[in-house]
Scaffold this motif. Structure first.
Motif: not given
Length: 54
Positions: A43, A45-46, A53
Motif C-alpha cells: 500500500k 509503495r502504491k 501499479k
C-alpha cells in the motif's frame, strides 16, 4: 476470499524470534503478521507512486 498460495520463507532464527514477539503483541499469528506487513508495504509503495501499479 481469494485463494492463497503457500510458499517457503527462510528467515534467521533471530528474525523469527522478533516476528513471533511482534505478532504476539499485535494478537496475530506469525503468518498473519508477515501478511499484514507485506500488505502495508505494498500500500505504501502504491501511494508513493512506485513501480508495480498494474
Amino acid at each position: 476470499m481469494a485463494e492463497k498460495k503457500a510458499f517457503v520463507l527462510r528467515v534467521s532464527p533471530e528474525m523469527l524470534k522478533e516476528l513471533e514477539k511482534w505478532a504476539q503483541e499485535d494478537f496475530r499469528s506469525v503468518n498473519g503478521q508477515i501478511e499484514y506487513l507485506l500488505s502495508e508495504a505494498l500500500k505504501k509503495r502504491k501511494r508513493a507512486g512506485g513501480k508495480g501499479k498494474e
